[in-house]
Design a protein around this motif. Structure first.
Motif, short mmCIF file in Angstrom:
data_model
loop_
_atom_site.label_atom_id
_atom_site.label_comp_id
_atom_site.label_asym_id
_atom_site.label_seq_id
_atom_site.Cartn_x
_atom_site.Cartn_y
_atom_site.Cartn_z
N MET A 42 47.46 56.34 38.49
CA MET A 42 47.01 54.96 38.31
C MET A 42 45.82 54.68 39.23
O MET A 42 45.87 55.01 40.41
CB MET A 42 48.16 53.98 38.63
N GLN A 43 44.77 54.07 38.70
CA GLN A 43 43.55 53.88 39.46
C GLN A 43 43.20 52.40 39.66
O GLN A 43 42.05 52.06 39.93
CB GLN A 43 42.39 54.60 38.77
N ILE A 44 44.19 51.52 39.53
CA ILE A 44 43.95 50.08 39.70
C ILE A 44 44.25 49.68 41.13
O ILE A 44 45.34 49.95 41.65
CB ILE A 44 44.81 49.26 38.72
N ASN A 45 43.32 49.01 41.78
CA ASN A 45 43.51 48.52 43.14
C ASN A 45 44.07 47.10 43.06
O ASN A 45 43.34 46.11 43.03
CB ASN A 45 42.18 48.54 43.90
N PHE A 46 45.42 47.00 43.03
CA PHE A 46 46.07 45.70 42.88
C PHE A 46 45.81 44.79 44.08
O PHE A 46 45.67 43.57 43.93
CB PHE A 46 47.58 45.87 42.68
N ILE A 47 45.76 45.34 45.28
CA ILE A 47 45.55 44.56 46.49
C ILE A 47 44.20 43.83 46.40
O ILE A 47 44.11 42.61 46.64
CB ILE A 47 45.58 45.45 47.74
N ARG A 48 43.18 44.56 46.02
CA ARG A 48 41.84 43.98 45.92
C ARG A 48 41.80 42.89 44.84
O ARG A 48 41.25 41.81 45.05
CB ARG A 48 40.82 45.06 45.62
N ILE A 49 42.39 43.17 43.70
CA ILE A 49 42.36 42.23 42.58
C ILE A 49 43.09 40.94 42.92
O ILE A 49 42.59 39.84 42.68
CB ILE A 49 42.99 42.88 41.33
N ILE A 50 44.28 41.06 43.52
CA ILE A 50 45.08 39.86 43.81
C ILE A 50 44.41 38.99 44.87
O ILE A 50 44.36 37.77 44.75
CB ILE A 50 46.50 40.26 44.25
N PHE A 51 43.85 39.63 45.92
CA PHE A 51 43.16 38.83 46.94
C PHE A 51 41.92 38.16 46.37
O PHE A 51 41.60 37.02 46.71
CB PHE A 51 42.79 39.70 48.14
N LEU A 52 41.21 38.86 45.49
CA LEU A 52 40.02 38.28 44.89
C LEU A 52 40.38 37.10 43.98
O LEU A 52 39.74 36.05 44.03
CB LEU A 52 39.27 39.35 44.08
N LEU A 53 41.44 37.26 43.18
CA LEU A 53 41.89 36.17 42.32
C LEU A 53 42.39 34.99 43.14
O LEU A 53 42.13 33.83 42.81
CB LEU A 53 42.99 36.67 41.38
N ALA A 54 43.13 35.29 44.22
CA ALA A 54 43.64 34.22 45.08
C ALA A 54 42.49 33.43 45.70
O ALA A 54 42.53 32.19 45.75
CB ALA A 54 44.53 34.80 46.18
N ALA A 55 41.46 34.14 46.16
CA ALA A 55 40.31 33.46 46.75
C ALA A 55 39.58 32.62 45.71
O ALA A 55 39.17 31.49 45.98
CB ALA A 55 39.35 34.50 47.35
N PHE A 56 39.44 33.16 44.49
CA PHE A 56 38.74 32.44 43.43
C PHE A 56 39.48 31.16 43.05
O PHE A 56 38.88 30.07 43.02
CB PHE A 56 38.62 33.35 42.20
N PHE A 57 40.78 31.28 42.80
CA PHE A 57 41.54 30.10 42.39
C PHE A 57 41.68 29.10 43.53
O PHE A 57 41.64 27.88 43.31
CB PHE A 57 42.91 30.52 41.87
#
Length: 288
Positions: A1-16
């Motif tokens: 699996m090559q998805i960086n969930f940590i990066r995605i969730i923090f980015l989404l949290a910052a955006f919202f």
């Protein structure tokens, strides 16, 4: 699996958090109650009940032990940890961060986390205001994700990477920003003692749970004394972990979250207290 969930969730949290923060700040009267009640907590909430003390019981000690075990004693990292890091950051993660940078950052964050835990249990006096459960979930994820992002791209914690820790590689940059982190964490601790003093008498008995105007320390200059110190801490860790490609998303999330929290804090104080110091700024003394 090559998805960086940590990066995605923090980015989404910052955006919202940024979008909702802007909406709350400028067009709150037009927003659904659900959004407002989810975003607001503490002094900003409406209804009351006694909230649980936010715990930071994440595996911070285990992570720090793993860093010590790997870099100081040249031990082998358990397969379960490698698997967890791969699941969170993706199997294509790269060993970008030096052992010295990881060691210093992990040590500083662990000290800060234990300080925050001490504040939650022994210093903070909660008023009974409501906090949405989403804030607790984000709080737990924040510390878990932050620790994972520190070690996840570190040499020795990526399969096939070599790590050679040397005390001689600890530079003045490490020491300067470590001092900044510790100083900021101490200033945050002092700010919490000031807030506690508003609700306790000289004998240590709780005499009130109502909000009052804090004075002393950073509160003489800004309303967001707790927020500016948190921002400084995470930005300093970003400097130490400059090689990382994931940790900086944590810093972005912290900065956006703390800015809007400080804005709401300042706005609330002004609306609540007619005698609130007019010279006091939001986050940056004499500027903002």
């Amino acid at each position: 699996m090559q998805i960086n969930f940590i990066r995605i969730i923090f980015l989404l949290a910052a955006f919202f958090m940024g979008i909702i923060g802007l909406l709350i700040t400028y067009v709150e009267s037009y927003l659904p109650v659900l959004i407002i009640r989810t975003y607001r907590y503490g002094k900003f909430s409406d209804n009351t009940y006694q909230p649980l003390v936010m715990k930071t019981e994440v595996p911070k000690s285990y992570v720090l032990y793993s860093v010590f075990y790997k870099y100081l004693w040249n031990g082998d990292i358990p397969n379960i940890m490698i698997w967890t890091l791969n699941m969170c950051l993706g199997t294509n993660r790269q060993p970008l961060v030096s052992p010295e940078n990881t060691f210093v950052a992990a040590l500083l964050l662990t000290i800060h986390c234990w300080k925050r835990l001490y504040e939650s249990y022994y210093i903070n006096i909660f008023s009974g205001k409501m906090m949405n459960i989403a804030h607790y979930i984000i709080g737990f994820y924040h510390y878990f994700g932050t620790l994972i992002s520190i070690i996840g791209e570190s040499k020795g914690f990526v399969e096939g990477s070599e790590s050679y820790f040397s005390w001689k590689s600890i530079t003045y940059i490490h020491l300067i920003f470590a001092f900044i982190v510790i100083l900021s964490s101490y200033a945050q601790l002092r700010a919490n003692y000031i807030l506690r003093g508003l609700r306790k008498d000289k004998t240590g008995e709780i005499i009130s749970t109502v909000y009052k105007i804090p004075h002393g320390g950073l509160f003489e200059y800004v309303s967001g004394a707790l927020q500016i110190t948190e921002i400084i801490i995470y930005m300093s860790l970003s400097v130490i972990l400059w090689q990382s490609s994931t940790y900086h998303y944590v810093t972005i999330w912290v900065v956006i979250n703390q800015i809007f929290t400080a804005v709401l804090t300042h706005k609330w104080y002004i609306q609540t207290f007619q005698n609130y110091p007019k010279s006091r700024k939001i986050l940056l003394p004499f500027i903002f």
